[in-house]
Design a protein around this motif. Structure first.
Motif, PDB file in Angstrom:
ATOM      1  N   PHE A  32      13.870   0.967  -4.224  1.00  0.00           N
ATOM      2  CA  PHE A  32      12.503   0.483  -4.302  1.00  0.00           C
ATOM      3  C   PHE A  32      11.576   1.487  -3.626  1.00  0.00           C
ATOM      4  O   PHE A  32      11.939   2.099  -2.616  1.00  0.00           O
ATOM      5  CB  PHE A  32      12.363  -0.884  -3.619  1.00  0.00           C
ATOM      6  N   PRO A  33      10.373   1.664  -4.143  1.00  0.00           N
ATOM      7  CA  PRO A  33       9.449   2.612  -3.512  1.00  0.00           C
ATOM      8  C   PRO A  33       8.921   2.055  -2.193  1.00  0.00           C
ATOM      9  O   PRO A  33       8.969   0.852  -1.936  1.00  0.00           O
ATOM     10  CB  PRO A  33       8.318   2.730  -4.534  1.00  0.00           C
ATOM     11  N   ALA A  34       8.429   2.945  -1.366  1.00  0.00           N
ATOM     12  CA  ALA A  34       7.844   2.538  -0.095  1.00  0.00           C
ATOM     13  C   ALA A  34       6.566   1.749  -0.364  1.00  0.00           C
ATOM     14  O   ALA A  34       5.875   1.975  -1.361  1.00  0.00           O
ATOM     15  CB  ALA A  34       7.530   3.761   0.757  1.00  0.00           C
ATOM     16  N   ILE A  35       6.266   0.822   0.523  1.00  0.00           N
ATOM     17  CA  ILE A  35       5.048   0.026   0.398  1.00  0.00           C
ATOM     18  C   ILE A  35       3.854   0.905   0.740  1.00  0.00           C
ATOM     19  O   ILE A  35       3.881   1.663   1.718  1.00  0.00           O
ATOM     20  CB  ILE A  35       5.110  -1.200   1.329  1.00  0.00           C
ATOM     21  N   MET A  36       2.823   0.795  -0.074  1.00  0.00           N
ATOM     22  CA  MET A  36       1.628   1.609   0.164  1.00  0.00           C
ATOM     23  C   MET A  36       0.946   1.187   1.458  1.00  0.00           C
ATOM     24  O   MET A  36       0.888  -0.007   1.779  1.00  0.00           O
ATOM     25  CB  MET A  36       0.635   1.446  -0.987  1.00  0.00           C
ATOM     26  N   PRO A  37       0.425   2.137   2.210  1.00  0.00           N
ATOM     27  CA  PRO A  37      -0.308   1.777   3.423  1.00  0.00           C
ATOM     28  C   PRO A  37      -1.625   1.083   3.052  1.00  0.00           C
ATOM     29  O   PRO A  37      -2.225   1.370   2.020  1.00  0.00           O
ATOM     30  CB  PRO A  37      -0.567   3.119   4.104  1.00  0.00           C
ATOM     31  N   LYS A  38      -2.045   0.176   3.910  1.00  0.00           N
ATOM     32  CA  LYS A  38      -3.297  -0.539   3.660  1.00  0.00           C
ATOM     33  C   LYS A  38      -4.485   0.329   4.024  1.00  0.00           C
ATOM     34  O   LYS A  38      -4.445   1.082   4.988  1.00  0.00           O
ATOM     35  CB  LYS A  38      -3.347  -1.828   4.480  1.00  0.00           C
ATOM     36  N   THR A  39      -5.528   0.181   3.242  1.00  0.00           N
ATOM     37  CA  THR A  39      -6.769   0.877   3.557  1.00  0.00           C
ATOM     38  C   THR A  39      -7.661  -0.068   4.356  1.00  0.00           C
ATOM     39  O   THR A  39      -7.356  -1.256   4.508  1.00  0.00           O
ATOM     40  CB  THR A  39      -7.507   1.297   2.273  1.00  0.00           C
ATOM     41  N   ARG A  40      -8.758   0.435   4.805  1.00  0.00           N
ATOM     42  CA  ARG A  40      -9.666  -0.431   5.570  1.00  0.00           C
ATOM     43  C   ARG A  40     -10.372  -1.444   4.682  1.00  0.00           C
ATOM     44  O   ARG A  40     -10.960  -2.397   5.153  1.00  0.00           O
ATOM     45  CB  ARG A  40     -10.680   0.397   6.345  1.00  0.00           C
ATOM     46  N   TYR A  41     -10.299  -1.248   3.373  1.00  0.00           N
ATOM     47  CA  TYR A  41     -10.950  -2.160   2.436  1.00  0.00           C
ATOM     48  C   TYR A  41     -10.020  -3.283   1.962  1.00  0.00           C
ATOM     49  O   TYR A  41     -10.486  -4.257   1.387  1.00  0.00           O
ATOM     50  CB  TYR A  41     -11.479  -1.396   1.226  1.00  0.00           C
ATOM     51  N   ASP A  42      -8.733  -3.140   2.176  1.00  0.00           N
ATOM     52  CA  ASP A  42      -7.778  -4.142   1.696  1.00  0.00           C
ATOM     53  C   ASP A  42      -8.007  -5.515   2.315  1.00  0.00           C
ATOM     54  O   ASP A  42      -7.948  -6.529   1.632  1.00  0.00           O
ATOM     55  CB  ASP A  42      -6.346  -3.699   1.964  1.00  0.00           C
ATOM     56  N   LYS A  76     -19.174  -6.609  -2.603  1.00  0.00           N
ATOM     57  CA  LYS A  76     -20.266  -6.631  -1.622  1.00  0.00           C
ATOM     58  C   LYS A  76     -19.745  -6.238  -0.241  1.00  0.00           C
ATOM     59  O   LYS A  76     -20.386  -5.464   0.475  1.00  0.00           O
ATOM     60  CB  LYS A  76     -20.905  -8.017  -1.557  1.00  0.00           C
ATOM     61  N   GLY A  77     -18.591  -6.789   0.131  1.00  0.00           N
ATOM     62  CA  GLY A  77     -18.018  -6.477   1.432  1.00  0.00           C
ATOM     63  C   GLY A  77     -17.620  -5.002   1.559  1.00  0.00           C
ATOM     64  O   GLY A  77     -17.839  -4.368   2.594  1.00  0.00           O
ATOM     65  N   ILE A  78     -17.067  -4.455   0.505  1.00  0.00           N
ATOM     66  CA  ILE A  78     -16.671  -3.053   0.508  1.00  0.00           C
ATOM     67  C   ILE A  78     -17.897  -2.153   0.556  1.00  0.00           C
ATOM     68  O   ILE A  78     -17.929  -1.157   1.292  1.00  0.00           O
ATOM     69  CB  ILE A  78     -15.773  -2.740  -0.704  1.00  0.00           C
TER      70      ILE A  78
END
Length: 84
Positions: A32-42, A76-78
């Motif tokens: 399985f691929p590695a989980i993507m890191p979260k961005t500040r917008y997630d 709007k939040g982003i």
């Protein structure tokens, strides 16, 4: 999928299934691929989408309404986070 690791677990995976004869080893064929890191917008987008889940499950709103309003709120939040 099992949380247990090791070849001995892979060998017995699916043996007690209601669907005998299936190729359960195919589930372990690729890694399985590695989980993507979260961005500040997630987190902004997650809050927008999870806020109305209860209303959806109670039948107060339909799925299309939830998705539309959540997308608008997330955008709007982003946008406001980008300005900061």
């Amino acid at each position: 999928m099992s949380v247990l690791k090791g070849e001995e677990f892979k060998e017995v995976y699916g043996q007690e299934s209601k669907f005998p004869g299936k190729n359960y080893k195919a589930a372990f064929y690729d890694k399985f691929p590695a989980i993507m890191p979260k961005t500040r917008y997630d987190t902004i987008a997650e809050k927008a989408y999870t806020k109305s889940i209860v209303d959806l499950s109670l039948g107060k709103i339909d799925l299309n309404t939830l998705l539309r309003t959540a997308e608008e709120e997330a955008n709007k939040g982003i946008d406001s986070a980008k300005v900061k």
